[in-house]
Design a protein around this motif. Structure first.
Motif, PDB file in Angstrom:
ATOM      1  N   ILE A 189      42.594  29.597  50.625  1.00 21.28           N
ATOM      2  CA  ILE A 189      42.375  28.470  51.522  1.00 21.28           C
ATOM      3  C   ILE A 189      43.591  28.214  52.404  1.00 21.28           C
ATOM      4  N   THR A 190      44.783  28.607  51.944  1.00 17.39           N
ATOM      5  CA  THR A 190      46.022  28.379  52.700  1.00 17.39           C
ATOM      6  C   THR A 190      46.270  29.445  53.756  1.00 17.39           C
ATOM      7  N   GLU A 191      45.640  30.633  53.581  1.00 20.72           N
ATOM      8  CA  GLU A 191      45.866  31.795  54.442  1.00 20.72           C
ATOM      9  C   GLU A 191      47.325  32.252  54.401  1.00 20.72           C
ATOM     10  N   ARG A 192      47.998  32.022  53.259  1.00 19.45           N
ATOM     11  CA  ARG A 192      49.404  32.413  53.092  1.00 19.45           C
ATOM     12  C   ARG A 192      49.506  33.586  52.113  1.00 19.45           C
ATOM     13  N   PRO A 193      50.677  34.241  52.038  1.00 21.49           N
ATOM     14  CA  PRO A 193      50.798  35.453  51.221  1.00 21.49           C
ATOM     15  C   PRO A 193      50.540  35.221  49.731  1.00 21.49           C
ATOM     16  N   ILE A 194      49.818  36.177  49.138  1.00 21.62           N
ATOM     17  CA  ILE A 194      49.557  36.199  47.696  1.00 21.62           C
ATOM     18  C   ILE A 194      50.045  37.540  47.158  1.00 21.62           C
ATOM     19  N   ILE A 195      50.966  37.495  46.210  1.00 18.43           N
ATOM     20  CA  ILE A 195      51.394  38.707  45.514  1.00 18.43           C
ATOM     21  C   ILE A 195      50.627  38.772  44.199  1.00 18.43           C
ATOM     22  N   PHE A 196      49.806  39.817  44.052  1.00 16.27           N
ATOM     23  CA  PHE A 196      48.945  39.961  42.879  1.00 16.27           C
ATOM     24  C   PHE A 196      49.552  40.983  41.930  1.00 16.27           C
ATOM     25  N   CYS A 197      49.873  40.542  40.711  1.00 12.83           N
ATOM     26  CA  CYS A 197      50.465  41.412  39.688  1.00 12.83           C
ATOM     27  C   CYS A 197      49.349  42.085  38.889  1.00 12.83           C
ATOM     28  N   ARG A 198      49.218  43.383  39.059  1.00 11.94           N
ATOM     29  CA  ARG A 198      48.124  44.104  38.400  1.00 11.94           C
ATOM     30  C   ARG A 198      48.501  44.504  36.979  1.00 11.94           C
ATOM     31  N   THR A 199      47.479  44.656  36.142  1.00 17.53           N
ATOM     32  CA  THR A 199      47.640  45.303  34.840  1.00 17.53           C
ATOM     33  C   THR A 199      46.566  46.387  34.760  1.00 17.53           C
ATOM     34  N   ASP A 200      46.944  47.536  34.244  1.00 16.28           N
ATOM     35  CA  ASP A 200      46.090  48.715  34.328  1.00 16.28           C
ATOM     36  C   ASP A 200      44.717  48.508  33.715  1.00 16.28           C
ATOM     37  N   ASP A 201      44.677  47.926  32.512  1.00 14.12           N
ATOM     38  CA  ASP A 201      43.386  47.852  31.831  1.00 14.12           C
ATOM     39  C   ASP A 201      42.417  46.949  32.577  1.00 14.12           C
ATOM     40  N   VAL A 202      42.919  45.880  33.185  1.00 14.15           N
ATOM     41  CA  VAL A 202      42.045  44.973  33.932  1.00 14.15           C
ATOM     42  C   VAL A 202      41.609  45.619  35.238  1.00 14.15           C
ATOM     43  N   TRP A 203      42.548  46.257  35.902  1.00 13.32           N
ATOM     44  CA  TRP A 203      42.266  46.787  37.232  1.00 13.32           C
ATOM     45  C   TRP A 203      41.281  47.953  37.197  1.00 13.32           C
ATOM     46  N   ASN A 204      41.322  48.738  36.131  1.00 18.93           N
ATOM     47  CA  ASN A 204      40.567  49.990  36.121  1.00 18.93           C
ATOM     48  C   ASN A 204      39.334  49.993  35.219  1.00 18.93           C
ATOM     49  N   ASN A 205      39.145  48.975  34.400  1.00 18.08           N
ATOM     50  CA  ASN A 205      38.032  49.074  33.452  1.00 18.08           C
ATOM     51  C   ASN A 205      36.672  48.703  34.049  1.00 18.08           C
ATOM     52  N   GLY A 206      36.642  48.186  35.273  1.00 16.48           N
ATOM     53  CA  GLY A 206      35.372  47.855  35.909  1.00 16.48           C
ATOM     54  C   GLY A 206      34.677  46.656  35.314  1.00 16.48           C
ATOM     55  N   LYS A 207      35.300  46.027  34.336  1.00 17.45           N
ATOM     56  CA  LYS A 207      34.656  44.934  33.604  1.00 17.45           C
ATOM     57  C   LYS A 207      35.007  43.571  34.183  1.00 17.45           C
ATOM     58  N   TRP A 208      36.306  43.338  34.360  1.00 18.16           N
ATOM     59  CA  TRP A 208      36.750  41.986  34.704  1.00 18.16           C
ATOM     60  C   TRP A 208      36.963  41.788  36.198  1.00 18.16           C
ATOM     61  N   ILE A 209      37.196  42.865  36.943  1.00 14.82           N
ATOM     62  CA  ILE A 209      37.313  42.744  38.392  1.00 14.82           C
ATOM     63  C   ILE A 209      36.210  43.570  39.022  1.00 14.82           C
ATOM     64  N   GLY A 210      35.310  42.875  39.710  1.00 14.63           N
ATOM     65  CA  GLY A 210      34.183  43.547  40.333  1.00 14.63           C
ATOM     66  C   GLY A 210      34.517  44.039  41.729  1.00 14.63           C
ATOM     67  N   PRO A 211      33.553  44.647  42.395  1.00  6.96           N
ATOM     68  CA  PRO A 211      33.797  45.202  43.735  1.00  6.96           C
ATOM     69  C   PRO A 211      34.306  44.152  44.731  1.00  6.96           C
ATOM     70  N   PHE A 212      33.721  42.952  44.709  1.00  2.00           N
ATOM     71  CA  PHE A 212      34.179  41.935  45.653  1.00  2.00           C
ATOM     72  C   PHE A 212      35.599  41.491  45.319  1.00  2.00           C
ATOM     73  N   GLY A 213      35.900  41.331  44.021  1.00  2.00           N
ATOM     74  CA  GLY A 213      37.248  40.944  43.619  1.00  2.00           C
ATOM     75  C   GLY A 213      38.286  41.954  44.073  1.00  2.00           C
ATOM     76  N   LYS A 214      37.952  43.244  43.925  1.00  2.00           N
ATOM     77  CA  LYS A 214      38.901  44.278  44.370  1.00  2.00           C
ATOM     78  C   LYS A 214      39.096  44.237  45.890  1.00  2.00           C
ATOM     79  N   THR A 215      37.999  44.012  46.620  1.00  2.00           N
ATOM     80  CA  THR A 215      38.114  43.901  48.076  1.00  2.00           C
ATOM     81  C   THR A 215      38.994  42.720  48.451  1.00  2.00           C
TER      82      THR A 215
END
Length: 683
Positions: free
Chosen positions: A593-619
């Motif tokens: 909502i702020t349109e300001r920078p967001i630094i997103f800290c990834r973790t491998d199991d969440v990012w790659n398991n297809g379970k918790w982050i869906g296609p829209f979330g990744k986009t």
């Protein structure tokens, strides 16, 4: 003419066999029996070898009380396709429905003779023998079945029931103990254990010594322990109600069942409640225009509040509503005492009623007792199997309306393999589902249909909008000596056996953040997730003193720390921050909502398991955020933003917001209130 299985059939039927079968099944599910018969007649004419055209018709005739016609339909099927097990089962079930036990036993015997491996020939015949009071025959058939084929939980249940009917409490307890060994997570074993104790105490059979009288009591104690660990047991709603009912009847009430005791006692005089406890759904009462609408907000602990409090406060300003907050008081932790918090917070607001639900969540008052017109739950997790049945959405929906308000976390999981929001059974019962954007509205409508879903926006954004400074990033940071950076670590740890995933950046980056708090080009704001502090304690990673000492160090270094509870608002800091550093948290899509920078800290199991982050979330994350995987990447990315004062992904964020209509202008609560009022009053 064409032929189907060698039998002449009508040419070019209007519907395929599958379509007609589905139509018949749909009508049968609605118990539209005349419609079933019409469709099945068409099905038999077009596809004479289709078993469904006979079987579903036979069931419909049985429901209409036409026993002879039902059996005749079965025999027609036998002639058309040959004898099948379901033919004998259908005729036996028809006899069972009409309590013609002798006929039922003949049919079950025919099934055993023709199809000796079919378990129903033994089990259902045992049921019939029990109904006739022939308990030895019941036992004989059950024991024969269990010796011939793998025993099932209902076998043990019926076996124990047979012993209960004879008043043989020790035998019943022994059989249930065998069931528990064979099916350690089968709810009915513990429900039956409660029944044994209930029956034993009811009979007050003094001839039995105390030694084996303790056996059913031991089962009760085991059930009580399981009640507290319901996340690991597949107890259904009706299982819980049945078990609580038997516990209450035998007066073996504990703190885990005290609220249920009150509800069952009330049901003795409240016939509607008795029906609700039996599993019926009672239509919500017709609204009376001579009083305000009563929305109830269930807040079991303080940390489960921030998604709904803006709506609560909006309704308190609206003369159409008089909100109620149902709280609990956790004996072990003042931090979780939601009654103390909310009674103080709203002490000067006469339009909000705060209810003390009891010393523990299991002693809570039921929404039934409070006469609410609609009940709001915080998240799918705040009213699931870890709570007593009378606080579940499934139970509440039996007697009043249930509403669900979406929240930002859902956008990250959208269309991932873990469909824990829109497929959650607690949400499935909701009468009203409020979505925050086009993208989630589409998914909700696919699961719930159009009637229940309303695109209104997200209540938290109303509060965000009030604090938001709408100045483009590069303009707002121009000339600033220090940038305001907010860090919001989530609560789920890799070491957490219940989380199933590693989402938090706390342990991974806390040392990095301590260094960052010492820098002279940023002001660091630290806002841990409210569950982080207790979760670290539970996992044995940090005691409270250790965690608090880390927060003290941040403050000594010049950082601003927001205590890990919802009693201290972080909204103004969040909306004033120049940069967000976060992880798998609802604040990531919300900070858009702020349109300001967001630094997103990834973790491998969440990012790659297809379970918790869906296609829209990744986009959303890839296109709108700056992703990092290590301490060096995080510091490098932040230094670039701080030093260059550039935000090259701002246009991406604006495009994603526009394309998906992510966040409305800030009137979400008003829209939700209007929908609730219209749905309840009909005006």
């Amino acid at each position: 003419m064409t032929y189907y299985g060698g039998v002449e059939m009508a040419s070019d039927p209007e519907f395929s066999e599958e379509e007609l079968v589905q139509k018949a099944h749909d009508a049968s599910a609605r118990q539209a029996n005349d419609e079933v018969l019409t469709v099945c007649e068409t099905l038999r004419a077009a596809y004479p070898k289709s078993a469904h055209g006979y079987g579903l018709a036979a069931v419909a005739l049985r429901r209409l009380g036409q026993v002879d016609a039902s059996n005749a339909m079965v025999w027609k099927s036998v002639k058309a396709i040959g004898l099948r097990p379901w033919h004998l089962i259908t005729m036996a079930d028809t006899a069972m429905d009409f309590k013609d036990w002798d006929e039922a036993l003949r049919r079950w015997k025919d099934l055993r003779m023709a199809f000796p491996a079919h378990q129903k020939g033994y089990f259902r015949a045992a049921v019939a023998h029990r109904e006739m009071g022939q308990l030895e025959d019941c036992d004989r058939l059950l024991e024969e079945k269990m010796s011939r084929m793998k025993p099932e939980a209902p076998d043990f249940n019926l076996w124990a029931d047979s012993a209960i009917d004879r008043g043989e409490w020790e035998l019943a307890a022994d059989r249930l103990e065998q069931m528990q060994k064979a099916f350690p997570k089968e709810p009915s074993a513990y429900v039956a254990g409660a029944r044994v104790m209930s029956a034993f105490q009811h009979e007050k059979n003094a001839a039995h010594d105390s030694q084996y009288a303790e056996k059913p009591r031991s089962l009760m104690q085991e059930f009580d322990a399981l009640y507290r660990e319901m996340r690991d047991i597949s107890f259904g709603l009706q299982d819980m109600i049945d078990a609580a009912g038997w516990i209450v009847r035998c007066r073996a009430v504990s703190p885990q069942t005290r609220g249920a005791q009150r509800l069952f006692q009330l049901a003795e005089t409240d016939k509607n409640l008795a029906k609700v406890l039996a599993g019926e759904t009672i239509a919500p009462p017709t609204y009376s225009a001579d009083r305000p609408i009563k929305p109830l907000f269930f807040f079991p602990i303080i940390t489960q509040t921030d998604n709904l409090t803006p709506l609560l406060e909006k309704m308190a300003q609206d003369p159409r509503f008089e909100p109620i907050i149902l709280c609990s008081r956790n004996r072990a932790n003042d931090y979780d005492d939601s009654y103390a918090f909310f009674s103080k917070t709203y002490s000067h607001n006469p339009r909000i009623t705060v209810i003390d639900g009891g010393a523990h969540v299991n002693e809570n008052i039921s929404p039934y007792e409070l006469g609410a017109d609609v009940v709001f739950f915080h998240t799918p997790y705040s009213h699931g199997p870890s709570y007593p049945f009378f606080l579940w959405a499934g139970f509440v929906a039996r007697h009043t309306r249930v509403a669900h308000v979406n929240y930002g976390y859902f956008l990250l999981t959208l269309e991932g393999t873990e469909k824990h929001i829109y497929d959650n059974p607690q949400i499935q019962v909701a009468d009203m589902v409020f979505s925050e954007s086009d993208v989630s509205d589409r998914v909700f409508r696919a699961s719930f249909g159009d009637e229940r879903v309303h695109k209104t926006g997200y209540p938290k954004f109303d509060r965000f909008r009030a604090c938001l400074e709408t100045v483009p990033f590069e303009e707002r940071v121009k000339g600033k000596d220090k940038l305001d950076v907010i860090w919001t670590p989530h609560w789920q740890m890799a070491e957490d056996p219940t989380g199933g995933t590693h989402t938090s950046n706390f342990t991974r980056y806390v040392d990095t953040m301590l260094k960052l708090s010492e820098r002279d080009d940023v002001v660091l704001h630290v806002r841990p997730h409210p569950l982080l502090r207790p979760r670290l304690k539970v996992l044995g990673m940090y005691d409270f003193d250790e965690f608090d000492a880390i927060m003290d160090t941040f403050e000594k270094n010049g950082a601003v720390v927001y205590p890990a509870n919802e009693g201290v608002s972080y909204v103004e800091a969040l909306m004033s921050a120049d940069v967000l550093i976060s992880d798998f948290s609802s604040l990531v899509p919300e900070f858009f909502i702020t349109e300001r920078p967001i630094i997103f800290c990834r973790t491998d199991d969440v990012w790659n398991n297809g379970k918790w982050i869906g296609p829209f979330g990744k986009t959303l994350i890839n296109e709108g955020c700056y992703t990092v995987d290590s301490e060096n990447e995080l510091l490098a990315m932040l230094s670039t933003i701080v030093a260059e004062r550039k935000h090259p992904k701002m246009q991406n964020m604006q495009r994603l917001i526009s394309e998906n209509n992510l966040f409305p202008e800030g009137s979400s609560c008003e829209r939700i209130a209007d929908v609730v009022a219209q749905r309840i009053t009909g005006g």
